[in-house]
Design an enzyme around this catalytic site. Sequence first.
Site, PDB file in Angstrom:
ATOM      1  N   ASP A   1     -54.941  21.453  -8.425  1.00  0.00           N
ATOM      2  CA  ASP A   1     -54.180  21.190  -7.390  1.00  0.00           C
ATOM      3  C   ASP A   1     -53.067  20.469  -7.922  1.00  0.00           C
ATOM      4  OD1 ASP A   1     -56.175  21.567  -5.586  1.00  0.00           O
ATOM      5  OD2 ASP A   1     -56.960  19.550  -5.595  1.00  0.00           O
TER       6      ASP A   1
HETATM    7  N1  URA Z   1     -61.362  20.447  -7.201  1.00  0.00           N
HETATM    8  C1  URA Z   1     -60.365  20.064  -6.467  1.00  0.00           C
HETATM    9  O1  URA Z   1     -60.382  19.552  -5.424  1.00  0.00           O
HETATM   10  N2  URA Z   1     -59.205  19.912  -6.984  1.00  0.00           N
HETATM   11  C2  URA Z   1     -58.790  20.616  -8.070  1.00  0.00           C
HETATM   12  O2  URA Z   1     -57.558  20.743  -8.396  1.00  0.00           O
HETATM   13  C3  URA Z   1     -59.903  21.242  -8.885  1.00  0.00           C
HETATM   14  C4  URA Z   1     -61.200  20.900  -8.157  1.00  0.00           C
END
Ligand code: URA
Length: 240
Positions: A108
């Site tokens: 993310d």
């Molecule tokens: N889980 C999440 O919530 N975000 C990420 O970027 C990776 C795994």
Amino acid sequence: MGEIVRLQKYIAMSGTASRRAAEQLIDEGRVAVNGKKVTEQGVKVEIGCDTVEVDGILLKVNDKKIYIALNKPTGYVTTVKDQFDRPTVIDLVEKEIHTRVFPVGRLDYETEGLLLMTNDGDWANKVTHPKFESKKKYYAVLKGVLTIPELNKIRRGVVIDGKKTRPAECEIMEIDMGMTLVEITIHEGRNRQVRKMFEAVGHTVKALKRESIGIVELGNLPEGRWRYLTSSEIEYFRRK
Ligand code: URA
């Protein structure tokens, strides 16, 4: 077997002309594949196997495969181009690498830590394919104090987006000022999985960092920096 690409892409990869200009070269009858003139568009060639000439000059294409580990900072997207023009992880590596690489899987915008990048599509598929899904370790800072029953729910699996998550390893590392630091290892790669798992037991993830994927560890790689994977790290995913 080498990668199979369209002729105009091959010409562009050799640095002879842009794809558009390469199409024109083909139209003008200046391109030959394996010694035979080609004037129609859409012909495909195999890198390292077919020969391509422009005006009788043999082109050379570098299809060297690159595998890197990046310590992604927060505030970068893992798409190649962002619709909102936010910085991308490509911006962090392209100046030094001079070859197009793409992120393997995603992190993310707000998540930091280990991100693999490559120009090898087959290898990237192995790393992310659900059948071979490698274990991924994260550190997460949660709002509130995670209770033991909540911790056990996370370990057994919680329902996110209508489907239960697979068993996960999870440990509480520290509880301080109403926040909980946890280490969690998951074997899937669902969208925003770690955030949604803790949300499902009533805790917002305030910070999230990926520490490892399979045998590849972030180690002490500084934020925003990258390194090449070792051959055993590359092979680890190939053997899966
Ligand atoms: N889980 C999440 O919530 N975000 C990420 O970027 C990776 C795994």
